[in-house]
Design an enzyme around this catalytic site. Structure first.
Site, PDB file in Angstrom:
ATOM      1  CB  THR A  55      14.917  15.721  15.510  1.00 13.69           C
ATOM      2  OG1 THR A  55      15.063  14.433  16.115  1.00 13.69           O
ATOM      3  CG2 THR A  55      16.200  16.085  14.783  1.00 13.69           C
ATOM      4  CE1 TYR A 143       9.974   8.434  19.476  1.00  8.53           C
ATOM      5  CE2 TYR A 143       9.342  10.744  19.425  1.00  8.53           C
ATOM      6  CZ  TYR A 143      10.313   9.777  19.540  1.00  8.53           C
ATOM      7  OH  TYR A 143      11.624  10.136  19.725  1.00  8.53           O
ATOM      8  CE  LYS A 171      11.345   8.389  16.312  1.00  8.79           C
ATOM      9  NZ  LYS A 171      11.517   9.864  16.335  1.00  8.79           N
TER      10      LYS A 171
END
Length: 303
Positions: A55, A143, A171
């Protein structure tokens, strides 16, 4: 322990915002906008901040920019919430070097994505994360995002990684609730399971998960933080209410590749310039009404 503590029951907890990296019109990092965004996020109740992930357009930041963005977030946070810096690479030695750089920049935690493109087998994924964990004293969050890496970290592999002392959580963005629930069921007590999909936060919390690393909280931090808090205290009705209020925005936030819609949203809110680095481009005009309407529905902008 404060209500907003990012540790609950010995595990990392809460809504962590996967921060965008604001750029100025000339393409340089907009330090003033970034500092303002950090303060606003904390004031709105997020539990921790995650700069320099996908992001945050880490793929198009130089090494010096990557470090500087993390330094700015650490400075502005001033110890109020943890800072989990993105440090991933599909080159294990580079990932180790990134970890050391992020530690020196002041990060409290590291977020490491599973190696993308070269698609190691599960035992290679374990070896990758073990090498990283052994090279740093910071807590490491794994992740798993098969949609970006082209490989999945299986539940049994995540559970093996959870036995490494400073690997403290995952995550999980596989979108596979069965897999996520397998991890929640069999994890060690210290290991945190965080949703990597905003839309699955409610389900992950209901299954006993610990929170979310969120894209949508860039624009709706209070709603996402409250959703997690409600879920944690067993307030299913309150969690559902927040979820349904933010659902249109959760959908609009992924009309195009992240972070294209969320940067458009923050620009509509007057918080950043709508500037991305190629190959990412601004949101298509045809999607702007859906993003604007979803922000109105969530109360992020006026009618």
């Amino acid at each position: 322990m404060s209500e907003r503590s990012a540790v609950r029951g010995g595990r990392l907890f809460g809504c962590g915002t996967a921060l965008v990296t604001p750029f100025m019109r000339d393409g340089a990092v907009d330090e003033r906008a970034l500092r303002s965004l950090v303060d606003w996020q904390i004031d709105e109740g997020v539990h921790f901040l995650v700069p320099c992930g996908s992001t945050g357009e880490a793929a198009t930041l130089s090494a010096s920019e990557h470090r500087r963005v993390v330094e700015i977030v650490v400075e502005q946070t001033a110890g109020r919430v943890p800072v989990m810096a993105g440090a991933g690479s599909n080159d294990t030695q580079r990932a180790v070097a990134n970890s050391r750089e992020m530690r020196d920049a002041g990060a409290t935690h590291l977020l490491h994505v599973s190696p993308m493109y070269n698609k190691p087998p599960q035992r290679g994924i374990v070896a990758h994360f073990r090498a990283i964990a052994e090279a740093t004293d910071l807590p490491v969050v794994v992740y798993n995002v098969p949609g970006r890496t082209a490989s999945n970290i299986e539940a049994r592999t995540t559970l093996e990684l959870a036995t490494i002392p400073n690997v403290v959580g995952v995550k999980e963005a596989s979108g596979n609730l069965g897999q996520i629930m397998d991890v929640i069921r069999d994890r060690p007590e210290h290991f945190s399971v965080l949703s990597g999909d905003d839309a699955l936060t409610l389900a992950v919390m209901a299954a006993g998960g610990d929170g979310v690393i969120s894209v949508t909280s860039n624009a709706t931090p209070r709603l996402m933080a409250e959703l997690v808090e409600c879920g944690a205290r067993g307030d299913a009705g309150g969690a559902r209410d927040r979820h349904f209020r933010v659902t249109p925005w959760m959908q609009a936030a992924f009309l195009e590749s992240n972070p294209i819609p969320v940067k458009a949203a923050l620009a509509m809110m007057g918080r950043i310039e709508n500037v991305l680095r190629l190959p990412l481009v601004p949101l298509a005009a045809s999607h702007e009404p859906a993003v604007r309407d979803s922000l109105r529905a969530a109360g992020a902008i006026g009618a």
